[in-house]
Design a protein around this motif. Structure first.
Motif, PDB file in Angstrom:
ATOM      1  N   GLN A  18      20.617  53.289  38.479  1.00 21.89           N
ATOM      2  CA  GLN A  18      20.117  54.021  37.316  1.00 21.89           C
ATOM      3  C   GLN A  18      21.184  54.190  36.227  1.00 21.89           C
ATOM      4  O   GLN A  18      20.949  54.892  35.243  1.00 21.89           O
ATOM      5  CB  GLN A  18      19.620  55.407  37.749  1.00 21.89           C
ATOM      6  N   ALA A  19      22.337  53.546  36.379  1.00 22.34           N
ATOM      7  CA  ALA A  19      23.404  53.675  35.383  1.00 22.34           C
ATOM      8  C   ALA A  19      22.912  53.230  34.011  1.00 22.34           C
ATOM      9  O   ALA A  19      22.365  52.133  33.858  1.00 22.34           O
ATOM     10  CB  ALA A  19      24.613  52.838  35.800  1.00 22.34           C
ATOM     11  N   GLY A  20      23.091  54.078  33.032  1.00 24.08           N
ATOM     12  CA  GLY A  20      22.663  53.764  31.677  1.00 24.08           C
ATOM     13  C   GLY A  20      21.175  53.862  31.444  1.00 24.08           C
ATOM     14  O   GLY A  20      20.698  53.567  30.347  1.00 24.08           O
ATOM     15  N   ARG A  21      20.421  54.274  32.453  1.00 20.30           N
ATOM     16  CA  ARG A  21      18.960  54.343  32.328  1.00 20.30           C
ATOM     17  C   ARG A  21      18.396  55.726  32.632  1.00 20.30           C
ATOM     18  O   ARG A  21      17.280  56.037  32.246  1.00 20.30           O
ATOM     19  CB  ARG A  21      18.297  53.337  33.286  1.00 20.30           C
ATOM     20  N   ARG A  22      19.166  56.548  33.293  1.00 17.15           N
ATOM     21  CA  ARG A  22      18.677  57.871  33.665  1.00 17.15           C
ATOM     22  C   ARG A  22      19.819  58.877  33.539  1.00 17.15           C
ATOM     23  O   ARG A  22      20.956  58.582  33.919  1.00 17.15           O
ATOM     24  CB  ARG A  22      18.134  57.848  35.099  1.00 17.15           C
ATOM     25  N   TYR A  23      19.484  60.078  33.013  1.00 17.56           N
ATOM     26  CA  TYR A  23      20.514  61.071  32.749  1.00 17.56           C
ATOM     27  C   TYR A  23      19.997  62.474  33.088  1.00 17.56           C
ATOM     28  O   TYR A  23      18.799  62.727  33.123  1.00 17.56           O
ATOM     29  CB  TYR A  23      20.908  61.067  31.266  1.00 17.56           C
ATOM     30  N   ILE A  24      20.952  63.361  33.321  1.00 20.64           N
ATOM     31  CA  ILE A  24      20.686  64.797  33.343  1.00 20.64           C
ATOM     32  C   ILE A  24      21.256  65.360  32.042  1.00 20.64           C
ATOM     33  O   ILE A  24      22.413  65.105  31.698  1.00 20.64           O
ATOM     34  CB  ILE A  24      21.347  65.488  34.546  1.00 20.64           C
ATOM     35  N   ASP A  25      20.448  66.108  31.317  1.00 22.12           N
ATOM     36  CA  ASP A  25      20.830  66.622  30.008  1.00 22.12           C
ATOM     37  C   ASP A  25      20.850  68.148  30.040  1.00 22.12           C
ATOM     38  O   ASP A  25      19.870  68.778  30.433  1.00 22.12           O
ATOM     39  CB  ASP A  25      19.834  66.132  28.950  1.00 22.12           C
ATOM     40  N   ILE A  26      21.969  68.736  29.638  1.00 19.28           N
ATOM     41  CA  ILE A  26      22.115  70.201  29.556  1.00 19.28           C
ATOM     42  C   ILE A  26      22.517  70.555  28.129  1.00 19.28           C
ATOM     43  O   ILE A  26      23.478  69.991  27.602  1.00 19.28           O
ATOM     44  CB  ILE A  26      23.164  70.716  30.555  1.00 19.28           C
ATOM     45  N   SER A  27      21.759  71.480  27.519  1.00 17.03           N
ATOM     46  CA  SER A  27      22.038  71.797  26.121  1.00 17.03           C
ATOM     47  C   SER A  27      21.869  73.288  25.851  1.00 17.03           C
ATOM     48  O   SER A  27      21.207  74.017  26.611  1.00 17.03           O
ATOM     49  CB  SER A  27      21.118  71.006  25.194  1.00 17.03           C
ATOM     50  N   VAL A  28      22.469  73.733  24.754  1.00 23.23           N
ATOM     51  CA  VAL A  28      22.340  75.109  24.263  1.00 23.23           C
ATOM     52  C   VAL A  28      22.046  75.025  22.774  1.00 23.23           C
ATOM     53  O   VAL A  28      22.721  74.277  22.046  1.00 23.23           O
ATOM     54  CB  VAL A  28      23.626  75.928  24.499  1.00 23.23           C
ATOM     55  N   ASN A  29      21.029  75.791  22.315  1.00 22.27           N
ATOM     56  CA  ASN A  29      20.652  75.765  20.909  1.00 22.27           C
ATOM     57  C   ASN A  29      20.364  77.165  20.383  1.00 22.27           C
ATOM     58  O   ASN A  29      19.756  77.984  21.084  1.00 22.27           O
ATOM     59  CB  ASN A  29      19.405  74.904  20.698  1.00 22.27           C
ATOM     60  N   ASN A  30      20.797  77.423  19.174  1.00 23.10           N
ATOM     61  CA  ASN A  30      20.426  78.633  18.451  1.00 23.10           C
ATOM     62  C   ASN A  30      19.135  78.357  17.689  1.00 23.10           C
ATOM     63  O   ASN A  30      19.092  77.422  16.874  1.00 23.10           O
ATOM     64  CB  ASN A  30      21.522  79.035  17.465  1.00 23.10           C
ATOM     65  N   ILE A  31      18.098  79.147  17.925  1.00 15.69           N
ATOM     66  CA  ILE A  31      16.817  78.994  17.230  1.00 15.69           C
ATOM     67  C   ILE A  31      16.727  80.077  16.174  1.00 15.69           C
ATOM     68  O   ILE A  31      16.905  81.267  16.474  1.00 15.69           O
ATOM     69  CB  ILE A  31      15.637  79.095  18.217  1.00 15.69           C
ATOM     70  N   ARG A  32      16.419  79.665  14.949  1.00 10.29           N
ATOM     71  CA  ARG A  32      16.368  80.591  13.827  1.00 10.29           C
ATOM     72  C   ARG A  32      15.098  80.350  13.020  1.00 10.29           C
ATOM     73  O   ARG A  32      14.655  79.212  12.843  1.00 10.29           O
ATOM     74  CB  ARG A  32      17.587  80.405  12.912  1.00 10.29           C
ATOM     75  N   GLY A  33      14.529  81.445  12.518  1.00  8.65           N
ATOM     76  CA  GLY A  33      13.347  81.348  11.675  1.00  8.65           C
ATOM     77  C   GLY A  33      13.133  82.628  10.905  1.00  8.65           C
ATOM     78  O   GLY A  33      13.845  83.618  11.094  1.00  8.65           O
ATOM     79  N   GLY A  34      12.137  82.631  10.033  1.00  6.98           N
ATOM     80  CA  GLY A  34      11.824  83.806   9.233  1.00  6.98           C
ATOM     81  C   GLY A  34      11.083  84.862  10.029  1.00  6.98           C
ATOM     82  O   GLY A  34      11.098  84.881  11.252  1.00  6.98           O
ATOM     83  N   LYS A  35      10.397  85.741   9.325  1.00  9.08           N
ATOM     84  CA  LYS A  35       9.686  86.848   9.957  1.00  9.08           C
ATOM     85  C   LYS A  35       8.462  86.343  10.718  1.00  9.08           C
ATOM     86  O   LYS A  35       7.690  85.541  10.215  1.00  9.08           O
ATOM     87  CB  LYS A  35       9.236  87.855   8.906  1.00  9.08           C
ATOM     88  N   ILE A  36       8.284  86.848  11.935  1.00  9.16           N
ATOM     89  CA  ILE A  36       7.137  86.481  12.746  1.00  9.16           C
ATOM     90  C   ILE A  36       6.632  87.721  13.486  1.00  9.16           C
ATOM     91  O   ILE A  36       7.426  88.591  13.876  1.00  9.16           O
ATOM     92  CB  ILE A  36       7.501  85.352  13.742  1.00  9.16           C
ATOM     93  N   SER A  37       5.322  87.803  13.659  1.00  9.59           N
ATOM     94  CA  SER A  37       4.695  88.961  14.307  1.00  9.59           C
ATOM     95  C   SER A  37       4.290  88.614  15.730  1.00  9.59           C
ATOM     96  O   SER A  37       3.829  87.507  16.004  1.00  9.59           O
ATOM     97  CB  SER A  37       3.462  89.412  13.513  1.00  9.59           C
ATOM     98  N   TYR A  38       4.442  89.586  16.635  1.00  5.34           N
ATOM     99  CA  TYR A  38       4.149  89.363  18.047  1.00  5.34           C
ATOM    100  C   TYR A  38       3.927  90.720  18.714  1.00  5.34           C
ATOM    101  O   TYR A  38       4.303  91.770  18.194  1.00  5.34           O
ATOM    102  CB  TYR A  38       5.306  88.624  18.732  1.00  5.34           C
ATOM    103  N   ILE A  39       3.324  90.676  19.891  1.00  2.90           N
ATOM    104  CA  ILE A  39       3.087  91.905  20.659  1.00  2.90           C
ATOM    105  C   ILE A  39       4.364  92.332  21.363  1.00  2.90           C
ATOM    106  O   ILE A  39       5.090  91.510  21.931  1.00  2.90           O
ATOM    107  CB  ILE A  39       1.953  91.690  21.687  1.00  2.90           C
ATOM    108  N   ASN A  40       4.648  93.617  21.335  1.00  9.23           N
ATOM    109  CA  ASN A  40       5.768  94.181  22.088  1.00  9.23           C
ATOM    110  C   ASN A  40       5.330  94.349  23.537  1.00  9.23           C
ATOM    111  O   ASN A  40       4.576  95.248  23.875  1.00  9.23           O
ATOM    112  CB  ASN A  40       6.165  95.534  21.492  1.00  9.23           C
ATOM    113  N   THR A  41       5.772  93.439  24.400  1.00  4.09           N
ATOM    114  CA  THR A  41       5.406  93.508  25.812  1.00  4.09           C
ATOM    115  C   THR A  41       6.515  94.102  26.670  1.00  4.09           C
ATOM    116  O   THR A  41       6.352  94.249  27.882  1.00  4.09           O
ATOM    117  CB  THR A  41       5.064  92.107  26.348  1.00  4.09           C
TER     118      THR A  41
END
Length: 260
Positions: free
Chosen positions: A177-200
């Motif tokens: 599987q060399a060069g054809r299969r991988y394990i991917d680990i990532s970290v991302n900051n998600i940012r957006g404007g105002k959004i409404s949701y239920i306080n659970t």
């Protein structure tokens, strides 16, 4: 006609030689800032495709990323009071989900290695939606909810930025599987404007709704089984804050062989 055949042959050859990767995995998104006060972490399943550019641009990949997840699946027994001194006790089920579709790009700092770090960016649409299902109490003197599905939903444009590491499968003993299969680990900051949701994170008591809260009451219409009178009860609070999440993701990545 021969020009059409020639074009089809060129496209077929290009598709066969293109390096397209399919990925599937799991992510956990931790709410940040004001959002962290209102909801729990988001557990998601994700999938997508990435295209690796040829030649001198081979360090760059671009594609699409899709995910669906849940940040609440709660049940609370509530007592709803109405006129005439009557009340109804029943279960209230809260389910809150997030769906995302984003264009994504990444630049590898190293390529064709066993461990390849990269930086990445994403942009697309994030949709929050919640259902509040109130079970029928089957009480001839009680009341029954009239509103049930998709009781609140909101969506916004969002971006994400971060990076990760891609581990070649040969590190785990599979040379095939060399060069054809991988394990991917990532970290991302998600940012957006105002959004409404239920306080659970802090579900309300229908008979003692919070006082002085920054949230807006979410009410559901009920109908009295005996008098057919329609009235409303508060079942949750709706908060509106900026979208702020920190996403941790692990995926398996496959090179699509296109029949080779």
């Amino acid at each position: 006609m021969k020009y059409i055949y020639s074009l089809l042959l060129i496209l077929a050859g290009y598709t066969a030689s293109a390096q397209i990767y399919f990925n599937a995995g799991y992510s956990y998104s931790s709410p940040q800032q004001e959002m962290a006060k209102n909801i729990n972490g988001l557990h998601s399943l994700s999938t997508g495709f990435m295209y690796r550019f040829p030649g001198k641009l081979s360090r760059i990949q671009a594609g699409i990323d899709l995910s669906w997840g849940m940040y609440a699946d709660e049940q609370k027994k509530q007592t709803f009071n109405f006129g005439g001194g009557f009340s109804t006790e029943t279960w209230v089920n809260y389910t809150s989900n997030v769906a995302q579709v984003r264009a994504t790009a990444r630049v590898f700092l190293l390529e064709d290695k066993q461990v390849m770090p990269y930086i990445s960016g994403k942009a697309g649409y994030t949709n929050f939606y919640s259902n509040v299902y109130i079970e029928d109490p089957h009480d001839p003197n009680g009341c029954k909810a009239l509103d049930q599905d998709n009781i609140i939903k909101d969506g916004i444009f969002s971006v994400a930025y971060g990076g990760g590491l891609q581990f070649d499968w040969r590190l785990f003993g599979s040379r095939k599987q060399a060069g054809r299969r991988y394990i991917d680990i990532s970290v991302n900051n998600i940012r957006g404007g105002k959004i409404s949701y239920i306080n659970t994170k802090k579900l309300i008591d229908a008979n003692n709704p919070p006082v002085g809260s920054n949230g807006k009451p979410l009410t559901v219409r009920f109908i009295n089984a005996s008098t057919q009178e329609i009235h409303e009860h508060q079942v949750a609070e709706v908060y509106t804050t900026s979208l702020r999440m920190l996403e941790f993701k692990i995926s398996t990545v496959f090179l699509l062989d296109w029949g080779r």
